[in-house]
Design an enzyme around this catalytic site. Structure first.
Site, mmCIF file in Angstrom:
data_model
loop_
_atom_site.group_PDB
_atom_site.id
_atom_site.type_symbol
_atom_site.label_atom_id
_atom_site.label_comp_id
_atom_site.label_asym_id
_atom_site.label_seq_id
_atom_site.Cartn_x
_atom_site.Cartn_y
_atom_site.Cartn_z
ATOM 1 N N ALA A 13 25.279 41.425 49.740
ATOM 2 C CA ALA A 13 26.270 40.423 50.167
ATOM 3 C C ALA A 13 27.426 40.333 49.168
ATOM 4 O O ALA A 13 28.269 39.440 49.282
ATOM 5 C CB ALA A 13 25.600 39.061 50.332
ATOM 6 N N GLN A 15 30.672 41.947 46.570
ATOM 7 C CA GLN A 15 32.019 42.517 46.786
ATOM 8 C C GLN A 15 32.000 44.009 47.123
ATOM 9 O O GLN A 15 32.662 44.449 48.048
ATOM 10 C CB GLN A 15 32.829 42.348 45.495
ATOM 11 C CG GLN A 15 33.122 40.940 45.120
ATOM 12 C CD GLN A 15 34.533 40.570 45.531
ATOM 13 O OE1 GLN A 15 35.282 41.367 46.079
ATOM 14 N NE2 GLN A 15 34.895 39.350 45.265
ATOM 15 N N ARG A 92 31.198 42.053 35.075
ATOM 16 C CA ARG A 92 31.807 41.454 33.879
ATOM 17 C C ARG A 92 33.095 40.742 34.259
ATOM 18 O O ARG A 92 33.706 41.031 35.299
ATOM 19 C CB ARG A 92 32.073 42.505 32.805
ATOM 20 C CG ARG A 92 33.115 43.536 33.153
ATOM 21 C CD ARG A 92 33.435 44.450 31.968
ATOM 22 N NE ARG A 92 34.148 45.641 32.406
ATOM 23 C CZ ARG A 92 34.953 46.357 31.644
ATOM 24 N NH1 ARG A 92 35.163 46.021 30.390
ATOM 25 N NH2 ARG A 92 35.548 47.429 32.124
ATOM 26 N N VAL A 129 24.617 51.500 40.259
ATOM 27 C CA VAL A 129 26.023 51.089 40.176
ATOM 28 C C VAL A 129 26.169 49.884 39.244
ATOM 29 O O VAL A 129 27.120 49.797 38.460
ATOM 30 C CB VAL A 129 26.549 50.739 41.590
ATOM 31 C CG1 VAL A 129 28.019 50.347 41.543
ATOM 32 C CG2 VAL A 129 26.323 51.896 42.549
ATOM 33 N N ASP A 159 35.082 57.046 37.875
ATOM 34 C CA ASP A 159 35.860 57.524 36.734
ATOM 35 C C ASP A 159 36.462 58.902 37.039
ATOM 36 O O ASP A 159 37.613 59.191 36.703
ATOM 37 C CB ASP A 159 34.964 57.607 35.485
ATOM 38 C CG ASP A 159 34.211 56.311 35.263
ATOM 39 O OD1 ASP A 159 34.847 55.302 34.941
ATOM 40 O OD2 ASP A 159 32.976 56.285 35.459
ATOM 41 N N HIS A 187 29.420 55.424 31.358
ATOM 42 C CA HIS A 187 30.420 54.694 32.150
ATOM 43 C C HIS A 187 30.850 53.477 31.325
ATOM 44 O O HIS A 187 30.395 52.357 31.536
ATOM 45 C CB HIS A 187 29.840 54.271 33.504
ATOM 46 C CG HIS A 187 30.774 53.396 34.297
ATOM 47 N ND1 HIS A 187 32.008 53.815 34.737
ATOM 48 C CD2 HIS A 187 30.662 52.105 34.703
ATOM 49 C CE1 HIS A 187 32.608 52.832 35.363
ATOM 50 N NE2 HIS A 187 31.821 51.775 35.369
HETATM 51 P P1 NAD Z 1 29.186 40.740 43.127
HETATM 52 O O1 NAD Z 1 28.880 39.615 42.202
HETATM 53 O O2 NAD Z 1 30.271 40.580 44.122
HETATM 54 O O3 NAD Z 1 27.872 41.122 43.932
HETATM 55 C C1 NAD Z 1 26.635 41.304 43.305
HETATM 56 C C2 NAD Z 1 25.577 40.865 44.288
HETATM 57 O O4 NAD Z 1 24.314 41.197 43.730
HETATM 58 C C3 NAD Z 1 25.580 39.352 44.556
HETATM 59 O O5 NAD Z 1 25.685 39.128 45.957
HETATM 60 C C4 NAD Z 1 24.229 38.882 44.001
HETATM 61 O O6 NAD Z 1 23.662 37.832 44.751
HETATM 62 C C5 NAD Z 1 23.403 40.166 44.105
HETATM 63 N N1 NAD Z 1 22.247 40.236 43.194
HETATM 64 C C6 NAD Z 1 22.146 39.746 41.934
HETATM 65 N N2 NAD Z 1 20.907 39.993 41.467
HETATM 66 C C7 NAD Z 1 20.242 40.642 42.435
HETATM 67 C C8 NAD Z 1 18.916 41.148 42.548
HETATM 68 N N3 NAD Z 1 18.039 41.026 41.548
HETATM 69 N N4 NAD Z 1 18.549 41.770 43.681
HETATM 70 C C9 NAD Z 1 19.428 41.890 44.691
HETATM 71 N N5 NAD Z 1 20.693 41.415 44.665
HETATM 72 C C10 NAD Z 1 21.081 40.809 43.545
HETATM 73 O O7 NAD Z 1 29.412 42.042 42.222
HETATM 74 P P2 NAD Z 1 30.057 43.443 42.644
HETATM 75 O O8 NAD Z 1 31.534 43.366 42.445
HETATM 76 O O9 NAD Z 1 29.528 43.877 43.966
HETATM 77 O O10 NAD Z 1 29.500 44.368 41.447
HETATM 78 C C11 NAD Z 1 28.124 44.649 41.342
HETATM 79 C C12 NAD Z 1 27.837 45.430 40.077
HETATM 80 O O11 NAD Z 1 28.482 46.704 40.099
HETATM 81 C C13 NAD Z 1 28.342 44.750 38.774
HETATM 82 O O12 NAD Z 1 27.367 44.900 37.753
HETATM 83 C C14 NAD Z 1 29.591 45.540 38.434
HETATM 84 O O13 NAD Z 1 29.900 45.489 37.064
HETATM 85 C C15 NAD Z 1 29.150 46.932 38.858
HETATM 86 N N6 NAD Z 1 30.214 47.927 39.066
HETATM 87 C C16 NAD Z 1 29.950 49.210 38.673
HETATM 88 C C17 NAD Z 1 30.894 50.203 38.868
HETATM 89 C C18 NAD Z 1 30.628 51.625 38.433
HETATM 90 O O14 NAD Z 1 31.540 52.466 38.528
HETATM 91 N N7 NAD Z 1 29.444 51.967 37.947
HETATM 92 C C19 NAD Z 1 32.112 49.893 39.492
HETATM 93 C C20 NAD Z 1 32.351 48.568 39.880
HETATM 94 C C21 NAD Z 1 31.386 47.589 39.658
HETATM 95 C C1 LMR Z 2 34.756 49.672 36.849
HETATM 96 O O1 LMR Z 2 34.814 50.671 36.142
HETATM 97 O O2 LMR Z 2 35.707 49.312 37.570
HETATM 98 C C2 LMR Z 2 33.489 48.869 36.884
HETATM 99 O O3 LMR Z 2 32.542 49.365 35.982
HETATM 100 C C3 LMR Z 2 33.705 47.410 36.730
HETATM 101 C C4 LMR Z 2 34.043 47.043 35.310
HETATM 102 O O4 LMR Z 2 33.397 46.143 34.760
HETATM 103 O O5 LMR Z 2 34.970 47.642 34.757
#
Ligand code: NAD
Ligand code: LMR
Length: 327
Positions: A13, A15, A92, A129, A159, A187
């Protein structure tokens, strides 16, 4: 009828998933002839919002979408699926590093790793992710010894795509003209975007852009792009992250084009002196659903030093989460 492929997605649910689920349901990971079933996992307070996401998935009438399971029970979500996208974790905010999330998010991955170990398909393909993605994948791997460790990967394709975009803009080229970009390492801001092997329309990219730009602008711009997006948007990248996940998974399942590769964070096999088992981003080629690390590239001293610094950061993160490693 073709059996549907079952994909579990955590944080469904949130972003990123709002930009990702609809594309998966439209066939962008498994291709246009393969039905899919979605197992969507959320924490209990977010189940209402998840139900709204399911309503919208239903309203799209995707021909390839077989069924959608919404649950707060990881044992239901992860049961015998073909692939798991571990997105659910805290993002973050401005001024934070991804590693600042390790204490809160690391626990999610030790606990879900144990469940995956119990109910998962040993050959399922895993993409982590949630940040810090490499170390979360490492925690997951340590807690899920029944799962093929080669299949536990983390996302650095965002990246890789950022690097392609920066190089294309600088060289006045099209993305499709560029081959053999590399992201090495974590990352994080220690990642090493590397154009040493890249070509643009068959010509060496390093002859087409100046070296000072490659070292002093390109590398930090790509490595700090996540923080720039957070500054501009107020929250972390979502649509581009979703796109990176879809690219990562579709390359893994459908293969890389001849003469090119992609970047994936995978358990190191010891190539380039990187500790075996550390989840480290390498260039990989993929055929028949299996990847091979490109292990014979000639790495300059400048890049090697940065690769080692990124390894050291991953070692330090591993030490920080020692209590979660179930060893
Ligand atoms: P968000 O807060 O919009 O969504 C995260 C969702 O995870 C929330 O709906 C929350 O309720 C749910 N959640 C939390 N704990 C949970 C659990 N134990 N089990 C199931 N669901 C759970 O965040 P987002 O923008 O979707 O980002 C999610 C993650 O991805 C963050 O840690 C962000 O830093 C990371 N991210 C990684 C990359 C990458 O390139 N690796 C890129 C962007 C974001
Ligand atoms: C990104 O690279 O956009 C994600 O890992 C989110 C972040 O915290 O930078």
């Amino acid at each position: 009828m073709t059996q549907p492929k079952r994909i579990a997605i955590t944080g469904a649910a949130g972003q990123i998933c709002y930009s990702m689920l609809f594309r998966i349901a439209a066939g962008e990971i498994y291709g246009p002839d393969q039905p899919v079933s979605l197992h969507l996992l959320e924490i209990t307070p977010a189940l209402g919002l998840l139900e709204a996401v399911k309503m919208e998935l239903d309203d799209c009438a995707f021909p390839l979408l077989n069924d959608v399971v919404c649950t707060d029970d990881p044992k239901v979500a992860l049961n015998k699926v073909d692939a798991v996208l571990f997105v659910g974790a805290k993002p973050r905010g401005p001024g934070m590093e991804r590693s600042d999330l390790i204490t809160d998010n690391g626990k999610i991955f030790s606990s879900l790793g144990k469940v995956l170990n119990e109910v998962g398909n040993p050959d399922c393909k895993v993409c982590v992710v949630g940040n810090p993605a490499n170390t979360n994948a490492y925690i997951l791997k340590a807690n899920a010894p029944n799962i093929n460790p080669r299949n536990i990967t983390a996302l650095t394709r965002l990246d890789h795509n950022r690097a392609l975009s920066q190089l294309a803009a600088k060289a006045g080229a099209r993305i499709g003209d560029i081959q053999k970009m590399v992201i090495w390492g974590n990352h994080s801001t220690t990642q090493v975007p590397d154009i040493s092997y890249a070509s643009i329309n068959g010509k060496a990219a390093s002859d087409m852009v100046d070296q000072t730009w490659a070292r002093e602008e390109f590398i930090p711009t790509v490595a700090k792009r996540g923080a720039e997006v957070i500054k501009a948007r107020g929250s972390s990248s979502a649509a581009s992250a979703a796109n990176g996940v879809i690219d990562h998974m579709s390359s893994w399942i459908q293969g890389t084009p001849d003469g090119d590769w992609v970047s994936m964070a995978v358990p190191s096999d010891g190539s380039y002196g990187i500790d075996e088992g550390l989840i480290y981003s390498f260039p990989v080629q993929i055929k028949n659903g299996d990847y091979t690390i490109i292990s014979d590239l000639d790495v300059s001293d400048f890049i090697k030093e940065k690769m080692m610094a990124s390894q050291q950061e991953l070692r330090d993160e591993r030490d920080t989460v020692a209590a979660l490693l179930n060893t």
